[in-house]
Write an enzyme that holds these catalytic residues in place. Structure first.
Site: not given
Length: 320
Positions: A169, A264, A294
């Protein structure tokens, strides 16, 4: 997951396994109604995560971990959390996620232990400064200085100067920025590989970020907007390459593995960055996981196991 990641069937709903659908529904149920960090404050949210309140389980700390301190650009101290096998064949500089606001170097020890043991690398996780208390460029600066320290000291510290890098991320974003900074500011182009897991590479927002909407499947459009505003409070041009590496000159970079799920908000980021990485003449792989939300690698599920095995095999390969 497939080695032909852009096969259309991969993105169809019937490609999503039943256990993945159940996990996603559970995550939405867990997160719906939780207070937003920008309303209750980042430190309150960080403490809730430390205690396991919310969708993420409480962190399990490794008895093998040790911490060293290296100097930062601003006279600050940068803690580096190390988990290493007895005789590492390389070093993996890890950057944690959390939207540049949340997360910590000690919040994913079991994952880092597994990488250390399966890939045979010393894992060095950076405790970089967080926004909004420390906005851009504090976090990128800390990652840069940690990487530069390893370039000069890894051989003495770990008996190897073979370096790899990666993160999840915001950590994927910071890892990409660090690779570029090391190339452009130090002339260092000897990273062996980059393991970039559902990273954010365009902080002006890719179409998948803008279109994701408000379903609380870990990361919504508004979450991205709030994280960016905390990290970049005074910056309006968010396509500067040091902020959005998708717009950088990507020539002369190391092999990379981009991993992302089809559910995501950052799907486009990995797909676009993978294409640009290859177009710049670099080696790159794209692993797309049907229905992966995610952060899917942080929860016990089959997709997480597949992604971990792929990442570990990639690191083994590039370390040699």
């Amino acid at each position: 997951m497939t080695d032909n990641p852009l096969r259309p069937a991969l993105f169809h709903t019937d490609a999503i396994a039943e256990d993945t659908l159940k996990l996603n529904d559970a995550l939405v149920g867990l997160m719906t109604g939780l207070p937003d960090w920008w309303n209750i404050g980042p430190e309150v949210t960080r403490e809730a995560r430390r205690q396991g309140r919310g969708p993420f389980p409480p962190p399990v700390k490794s008895s093998r971990a040790r911490t060293i301190i290296v100097p930062g650009r601003d006279g600050n101290e940068i803690p580096l959390r190390i988990i290493a096998p007895d005789q590492p064949r390389g070093v993996y500089l890890h950057v944690h996620g959390g939207g540049w606001v949340l997360g910590s170097a000690d919040s994913q020890d079991p994952m880092l232990e597994q990488i250390a043991d399966k890939a045979g690398v010393a894992v060095v996780s950076v405790e970089y400064r967080l926004a909004p208390e420390h906005p851009y460029p504090a976090g990128p600066d800390d990652c840069e200085f940690a990487a530069a320290w390893l370039v000069n000291h890894a051989k003495a510290e770990f008996a190897t100067d073979v370096l790899t890098i990666g993160g999840e991320s915001a950590g994927g974003h910071l890892a990409a920025v660090t690779i570029l900074r090391l190339r452009d500011r130090y002339g260092y182009t000897r990273f062996r590989g980059a393991n970039l897991v559902y990273g954010a590479f365009d902080l002006s927002m890719t179409p998948s970020q803008r279109a994701f909407g408000n379903r609380r499947l870990v990361l919504r459009t508004i979450d991205m907007q709030q994280f960016y505003n905390a990290f970049l409070p005074t910056i309006t041009d968010r396509r500067v390459p040091d902020i959005s590496p998708l717009y950088a000159d990507l020539k002369g970079l190391c092999p990379a593995l981009f991993s992302v799920g089809t559910a995501d908000a950052l799907l486009d980021d990995s797909m676009f960055m993978h294409a640009r990485w290859i177009a710049a003449g670099n080696e790159a792989e794209l692993a797309v996981y049907p229905g992966g939300a995610h952060g899917f690698t942080l929860f016990p599920n089959r997709l997480a196991e597949e992604a971990a095995a792929r990442s570990e095999a990639f690191l083994q390969k590039v370390v040699g």
